[in-house]
Structures are given as structure tokens and as C-alpha cells.
Design a protein around this motif. Structure first.
Motif, PDB file in Angstrom:
ATOM      1  N   ALA A   2      30.923  68.867  21.713  1.00 43.90           N
ATOM      2  CA  ALA A   2      30.823  69.608  22.977  1.00 43.90           C
ATOM      3  C   ALA A   2      30.860  68.651  24.161  1.00 43.90           C
ATOM      4  CB  ALA A   2      29.546  70.438  22.995  1.00 43.90           C
ATOM      5  N   GLY A   3      30.120  67.548  24.038  1.00 42.27           N
ATOM      6  CA  GLY A   3      30.110  66.559  25.115  1.00 42.27           C
ATOM      7  C   GLY A   3      31.470  65.941  25.338  1.00 42.27           C
ATOM      8  N   ASN A   4      32.168  65.608  24.243  1.00 38.20           N
ATOM      9  CA  ASN A   4      33.485  64.994  24.365  1.00 38.20           C
ATOM     10  C   ASN A   4      34.486  65.956  25.005  1.00 38.20           C
ATOM     11  OD1 ASN A   4      32.609  62.627  23.219  1.00 38.20           O
ATOM     12  ND2 ASN A   4      33.261  63.164  21.152  1.00 38.20           N
ATOM     13  N   ALA A   5      34.424  67.237  24.601  1.00 36.12           N
ATOM     14  CA  ALA A   5      35.341  68.228  25.166  1.00 36.12           C
ATOM     15  C   ALA A   5      35.124  68.375  26.673  1.00 36.12           C
ATOM     16  CB  ALA A   5      35.153  69.575  24.473  1.00 36.12           C
ATOM     17  N   LEU A   6      33.863  68.390  27.083  1.00 33.38           N
ATOM     18  CA  LEU A   6      33.565  68.562  28.500  1.00 33.38           C
ATOM     19  C   LEU A   6      33.921  67.310  29.295  1.00 33.38           C
ATOM     20  CD1 LEU A   6      32.541  70.507  30.575  1.00 33.38           C
ATOM     21  CD2 LEU A   6      30.193  69.836  30.035  1.00 33.38           C
ATOM     22  N   GLU A   7      33.707  66.140  28.704  1.00 33.55           N
ATOM     23  CA  GLU A   7      34.080  64.907  29.383  1.00 33.55           C
ATOM     24  C   GLU A   7      35.576  64.869  29.680  1.00 33.55           C
ATOM     25  OE1 GLU A   7      32.691  61.629  27.054  1.00 33.55           O
ATOM     26  OE2 GLU A   7      30.610  62.319  27.092  1.00 33.55           O
ATOM     27  N   ARG A   8      36.375  65.390  28.755  1.00 33.04           N
ATOM     28  CA  ARG A   8      37.831  65.345  28.909  1.00 33.04           C
ATOM     29  C   ARG A   8      38.315  66.137  30.120  1.00 33.04           C
ATOM     30  NH1 ARG A   8      38.031  66.186  23.329  1.00 33.04           N
ATOM     31  NH2 ARG A   8      38.746  68.334  23.641  1.00 33.04           N
ATOM     32  N   ILE A   9      37.552  67.154  30.524  1.00 38.10           N
ATOM     33  CA  ILE A   9      37.978  67.945  31.691  1.00 38.10           C
ATOM     34  C   ILE A   9      37.228  67.530  32.958  1.00 38.10           C
ATOM     35  CG2 ILE A   9      38.623  69.901  30.239  1.00 38.10           C
ATOM     36  CD1 ILE A   9      36.074  71.321  31.508  1.00 38.10           C
ATOM     37  N   GLY A  10      36.490  66.445  32.890  1.00 35.10           N
ATOM     38  CA  GLY A  10      35.810  65.941  34.085  1.00 35.10           C
ATOM     39  C   GLY A  10      34.314  66.114  34.110  1.00 35.10           C
ATOM     40  N   GLN A  44      26.154  56.813  23.788  1.00 34.56           N
ATOM     41  CA  GLN A  44      25.195  57.753  24.340  1.00 34.56           C
ATOM     42  C   GLN A  44      24.940  58.878  23.342  1.00 34.56           C
ATOM     43  OE1 GLN A  44      25.247  59.041  28.572  1.00 34.56           O
ATOM     44  NE2 GLN A  44      27.280  58.132  28.630  1.00 34.56           N
ATOM     45  N   GLN A  45      23.781  59.511  23.471  1.00 31.98           N
ATOM     46  CA  GLN A  45      23.495  60.703  22.684  1.00 31.98           C
ATOM     47  C   GLN A  45      24.035  61.911  23.445  1.00 31.98           C
ATOM     48  OE1 GLN A  45      19.497  61.052  20.724  1.00 31.98           O
ATOM     49  NE2 GLN A  45      18.965  59.453  22.167  1.00 31.98           N
ATOM     50  N   SER A  46      25.279  62.288  23.188  1.00 33.39           N
ATOM     51  CA  SER A  46      25.811  63.481  23.840  1.00 33.39           C
ATOM     52  C   SER A  46      24.973  64.690  23.444  1.00 33.39           C
ATOM     53  CB  SER A  46      27.266  63.698  23.429  1.00 33.39           C
ATOM     54  OG  SER A  46      28.099  62.737  24.027  1.00 33.39           O
ATOM     55  N   TYR A  47      24.561  65.451  24.438  1.00 30.11           N
ATOM     56  CA  TYR A  47      23.723  66.629  24.209  1.00 30.11           C
ATOM     57  C   TYR A  47      24.515  67.867  24.607  1.00 30.11           C
ATOM     58  CZ  TYR A  47      19.490  69.552  24.389  1.00 30.11           C
ATOM     59  OH  TYR A  47      18.544  70.519  24.172  1.00 30.11           O
ATOM     60  N   ARG A  48      24.036  69.038  24.194  1.00 33.29           N
ATOM     61  CA  ARG A  48      24.718  70.271  24.553  1.00 33.29           C
ATOM     62  C   ARG A  48      24.797  70.406  26.069  1.00 33.29           C
ATOM     63  NH1 ARG A  48      22.395  74.138  21.365  1.00 33.29           N
ATOM     64  NH2 ARG A  48      20.940  72.757  20.351  1.00 33.29           N
ATOM     65  N   PHE A  57      29.694  90.382  36.502  1.00 29.86           N
ATOM     66  CA  PHE A  57      30.062  89.206  35.727  1.00 29.86           C
ATOM     67  C   PHE A  57      29.194  88.022  36.149  1.00 29.86           C
ATOM     68  CE2 PHE A  57      33.775  91.946  36.217  1.00 29.86           C
ATOM     69  CZ  PHE A  57      34.110  92.175  34.879  1.00 29.86           C
ATOM     70  N   TYR A  58      28.937  87.128  35.200  1.00 27.33           N
ATOM     71  CA  TYR A  58      28.071  85.983  35.453  1.00 27.33           C
ATOM     72  C   TYR A  58      28.799  84.684  35.121  1.00 27.33           C
ATOM     73  CZ  TYR A  58      24.390  89.536  35.479  1.00 27.33           C
ATOM     74  OH  TYR A  58      23.636  90.638  35.764  1.00 27.33           O
ATOM     75  N   ALA A  59      28.520  83.660  35.891  1.00 26.00           N
ATOM     76  CA  ALA A  59      29.065  82.320  35.623  1.00 26.00           C
ATOM     77  C   ALA A  59      27.959  81.299  35.831  1.00 26.00           C
ATOM     78  CB  ALA A  59      30.248  82.022  36.545  1.00 26.00           C
ATOM     79  N   ILE A  60      27.781  80.428  34.848  1.00 23.98           N
ATOM     80  CA  ILE A  60      26.738  79.394  34.907  1.00 23.98           C
ATOM     81  C   ILE A  60      27.423  78.027  34.927  1.00 23.98           C
ATOM     82  CG2 ILE A  60      24.625  78.513  33.884  1.00 23.98           C
ATOM     83  CD1 ILE A  60      24.483  81.473  34.647  1.00 23.98           C
ATOM     84  N   LYS A  61      27.124  77.234  35.952  1.00 24.56           N
ATOM     85  CA  LYS A  61      27.723  75.899  36.060  1.00 24.56           C
ATOM     86  C   LYS A  61      27.023  74.945  35.083  1.00 24.56           C
ATOM     87  CE  LYS A  61      28.549  74.298  40.183  1.00 24.56           C
ATOM     88  NZ  LYS A  61      28.309  73.681  41.525  1.00 24.56           N
ATOM     89  N   SER A  62      27.797  74.339  34.202  1.00 26.93           N
ATOM     90  CA  SER A  62      27.248  73.432  33.201  1.00 26.93           C
ATOM     91  C   SER A  62      27.912  72.073  33.301  1.00 26.93           C
ATOM     92  CB  SER A  62      27.451  73.997  31.792  1.00 26.93           C
ATOM     93  OG  SER A  62      26.680  75.162  31.598  1.00 26.93           O
ATOM     94  N   VAL A  63      27.140  71.039  32.986  1.00 19.94           N
ATOM     95  CA  VAL A  63      27.648  69.669  33.071  1.00 19.94           C
ATOM     96  C   VAL A  63      27.393  68.940  31.761  1.00 19.94           C
ATOM     97  CG1 VAL A  63      27.264  69.558  35.564  1.00 19.94           C
ATOM     98  CG2 VAL A  63      25.465  68.781  34.006  1.00 19.94           C
ATOM     99  N   ALA A  64      28.122  67.850  31.564  1.00 22.67           N
ATOM    100  CA  ALA A  64      27.901  67.007  30.388  1.00 22.67           C
ATOM    101  C   ALA A  64      26.484  66.439  30.440  1.00 22.67           C
ATOM    102  CB  ALA A  64      28.925  65.882  30.352  1.00 22.67           C
ATOM    103  N   GLU A  81      34.594  77.455  21.824  1.00 26.41           N
ATOM    104  CA  GLU A  81      33.242  77.361  22.395  1.00 26.41           C
ATOM    105  C   GLU A  81      32.127  77.281  21.359  1.00 26.41           C
ATOM    106  OE1 GLU A  81      35.956  79.524  25.312  1.00 26.41           O
ATOM    107  OE2 GLU A  81      35.516  79.650  23.157  1.00 26.41           O
ATOM    108  N   THR A  82      32.419  77.509  20.094  1.00 32.04           N
ATOM    109  CA  THR A  82      31.361  77.402  19.083  1.00 32.04           C
ATOM    110  C   THR A  82      30.945  75.956  18.851  1.00 32.04           C
ATOM    111  OG1 THR A  82      32.941  77.341  17.242  1.00 32.04           O
ATOM    112  CG2 THR A  82      32.077  79.506  17.898  1.00 32.04           C
ATOM    113  N   ILE A  83      31.668  74.990  19.428  1.00 37.25           N
ATOM    114  CA  ILE A  83      31.254  73.589  19.285  1.00 37.25           C
ATOM    115  C   ILE A  83      29.976  73.291  20.065  1.00 37.25           C
ATOM    116  CG2 ILE A  83      33.597  72.776  18.842  1.00 37.25           C
ATOM    117  CD1 ILE A  83      33.624  71.711  21.735  1.00 37.25           C
TER     118      ILE A  83
END
Length: 359
Positions: free
Chosen positions: A165-173, A119-123, A277-284, A156-158
Motif C-alpha cells: 500500500a505504501g509503495n503504491a501511494l508513493e508512486r503517485i506522489g 522504512q516501516q511502510s504503514y497503511r 459522497f465522502y472523500a478522505i485525504k490519505s497520505v503515505a 485497494e485491497t492492498i
């Protein structure tokens, strides 16, 4: 820059030019809203055209000396994604209609399988939100990234290295919260962002639409605002103790200009101190799949044992073998470059094999 896909007219520029030349010089007919559904086979068992269906539901039997499959992959096919990819629940960006039918057509003719896992992992970013959304753009910065429980998990600079970035996020679900404070937000609105969101929201862009776009983001549930970290934990579901410990470690790293956990570049460690404070939900996220059909160097579809299947060719993201296990961002524009040139080679091969091209 021009090795990427930001040339004059972008994709529509060369597509319109090729269609015009095809029509003017060769009498080419383009049937819009008429997807092919399966191959036609002649009495000799060879590919002899396609069966398609138009927007009114009429079935068309289109006979041809050669068929080139170029349907863009299978990211919009949940069953194929679950069966073949390692992380099927990515947010497919601009993947509507890419249902893998072309790949299945090639397999029905005996075509081999290759590259199905790529797959083309995207930000990462909010699910199904426009790339140009300024609230979403705040999540695509190197702010504090936290797991659903509130733990920090990477440098987080990845964010700028999409596969990493995609691989790191996949590892946590596949889901995280991007957290920043009001001071960070003011900087993004008045000084500009430090990480570009492609060419759509470039580095230095001032997020002047943030306040206008915030209500819809908050209502949709992927953007959260709170006056305290305890309130932020309650609204996001993060463990308050874990969240506050992560923020404390991060702020200490900013103060000492040293990240003991992930060695993040200190110039991108922005402390989280000033409410709200702000939090934005992000997904792979994914820009699509990059494989499925096995081909040779002439873009002929081949069997698993590399035997060419007569009259059948494939190009673009339906074709496997271009990449290893992920999209290579180090060669920006490689996907469109391969699409254009594999299409050209497939067409040249079909013309040569079948004496085509005469009006």
C-alpha cells in the motif's frame, strides 16, 4: 496473535518488569528526560560514556565501561529523512523525538552505515490523526482510491499489505482520496468495517463515533462531504470528468463482479452511487526507520570493514541489516521481536566483555 505485540501489558508490561528487576537486583538508575547528545572518548580513543542533558538544561558527563545505543531511528529528523530515504515526506506515526542522534553518535566513533533507506511502510491514512478515529478508519478500508486528479491506481485491497500500500501511494506522489458513498457509510456504522485498523479498530467494529468526530475532520480539511460528484470534485480539486469516469468504471466492475483494471476481489468492490459522497485525504505513512548502524552478531557496532568498535553496542531500530528494502509484514511483530532480542544480546555482550552485572 501472541507473536505480535499484543501481550499482557503490551510494551509497558515488559519495560516496567525489566526496570524493576534492574533496580532491585542491580541498583540500576534510570534518568528520564535526559537524552544523550554525544559520546565520551577516553585517552586511549575508546568509547568511555556519554554526554547528556537533563530537562533543566544541565549537562551530565556519564562515564561507563560500555554504551548501548537504542534510540529508535531517525524518522523525526527531516534532514536525515531527506538524505537517506526514498520517500521522506511520510506521516511518521509515534515518531516524536526519534531524531537519529544515537545513530550519529555511533558514526562519530567510526561505526559503519547500513540499512538507512529502510522504512516501516504503514497503511495510508489522514496525516497526524489518531488510529482510533472513526472517520480516519473509513479511509483504511478497501474503498475507491483515487489520485489527486481523480484516477484509480491500484487494487485497494492492498490496504492490508502495508508495504504494498505504501509503495503504491508513493508512486503517485504520496497522497490520495478515499471515496465512498452514503450506503457504504451506513454499512460501516451499522454492520461494521471489513478491514481492521490494527487491534485498535478491529474487523467488524461499528463506527459509532463517526458523526461525533466528523465536524473536526471536516474542519481540518482532510474529510470532505458533497451531495454530487461534481461538488465533490470541486471541494477536493479532482478533475470532475476524470472522477466521474473512475466512479463509472468502478460501479461497472461492481455490477459485473469483475475488475478489468486491477482484478480486485469483487466482494470488496462497493459501488459509489448514493449521495451524499465522502472523500478522505490519505497520505503515505510510516512506523519509523529500520536502520543506520552496522553491527555484528554480538550487536557490537562495527566499522564499514566489520572491525568491532570497543565498548560500543547498538540495538533495535537504530541497527541496519535486519530487513531488505522494506518492512516485512508477513512476520508480524518482527520489529519489536528484534528490538527485545537485539537489546538482550547487546546487554549480554557488554556484560561478558566488561564483567558487568554485579551490584
Amino acid at each position: 496473535l501472541y507473536t505480535w505485540h499484543i501481550y499482557q501489558g503490551r510494551g509497558a508490561g515488559w519495560i516496567n518488569a525489566l526496570q524493576k528487576k534492574g533496580k532491585d537486583k542491580y541498583g540500576m538508575q534510570v534518568l528520564l528526560n535526559t537524552p544523550a547528545e554525544k559520546l565520551i572518548f577516553g585517552k586511549d580513543g575508546k568509547v568511555a560514556g556519554v554526554v547528556a542533558k537533563d530537562k533543566d538544561g544541565n549537562t551530565l558527563n556519564i562515564h561507563a565501561k560500555a554504551v548501548i545505543i537504542a534510540t529508535g531511528g531517525f524518522a523525526d529528523n527531516p534532514e536525515m529523512m531527506k538524505k537517506y530515504t526514498r520517500f521522506p515526506n511520510t506521516d511518521g506515526i509515534a515518531q516524536t523525538g526519534k531524531n537519529g542522534v544515537g545513530i550519529q553518535m555511533a558514526w562519530s566513533a567510526g561505526g559503519g552505515k547500513e540499512g538507512l533507506e529502510v522504512q516501516q511502510s504503514y497503511r495510508p491514512g489522514p496525516r497526524a490523526v489518531s488510529t482510533t478515529n472513526h472517520v480516519s478508519a473509513t479511509a483504511k478500508q478497501p474503498h475507491l482510491w483515487l489520485t489527486p486528479n481523480g484516477e484509480r491506481f491500484c487494487d485497494e485491497t492492498i490496504m492490508g499489505d502495508w508495504p504494498a500500500a505504501g509503495n503504491a501511494l508513493e508512486r503517485i506522489g504520496g497522497q490520495m482520496w478515499v471515496v465512498y458513498d452514503n450506503k457504504n457509510l451506513d454499512s460501516m456504522k451499522h454492520d461494521g468495517i471489513v478491514q481492521g485498523v490494527g487491534v485498535m479498530v478491529p474487523i467488524g467494529a461499528k463506527l459509532t463515533n463517526f458523526e461525533k468526530e466528523w465536524p473536526a475532520a471536516e474542519q481540518a480539511g482532510w474529510a470532505v462531504k458533497a451531495n454530487t460528484l461534481d461538488e465533490l470534485a470541486k471541494k477536493t480539486g479532482m478533475d470532475p470528468a476524470v472522477l466521474k469516469a473512475s466512479v463509472e468504471q468502478y460501479n461497472k466492475a461492481a455490477e459485473q463482479r469483475h475488475d478489468a483494471l486491477f482484478a480486485k476481489d469483487p466482494q470488496y468492490i462497493f459501488p459509489v452511487k448514493q449521495g451524499p459522497f465522502y472523500a478522505i485525504k490519505s497520505v503515505a505513512s510510516s512506523l519509523g526507520t529500520l536502520g543506520g548502524i552496522k553491527v555484528n552478531d554480538r550487536l557490537q557496532v562495527v566499522t564499514d570493514k566489520d572491525k568491532a568498535i570497543p565498548n560500543l553496542y547498538a540495538a533495535g531500530s537504530d541497527v541496519g541489516g535486519m530487513y531488505g528494502d522494506s518492512y516485512d509484514l508477513l512476520m508480524a511483530g518482527s520489529t519489536i521481536g528484534f528490538a527485545v532480542n537485539s537489546g538482550r544480546i547487546a546487554a549480554e555482550s557488554a556484560v561478558k566483555d566488561h564483567n558487568l552485572g554485579k551490584k
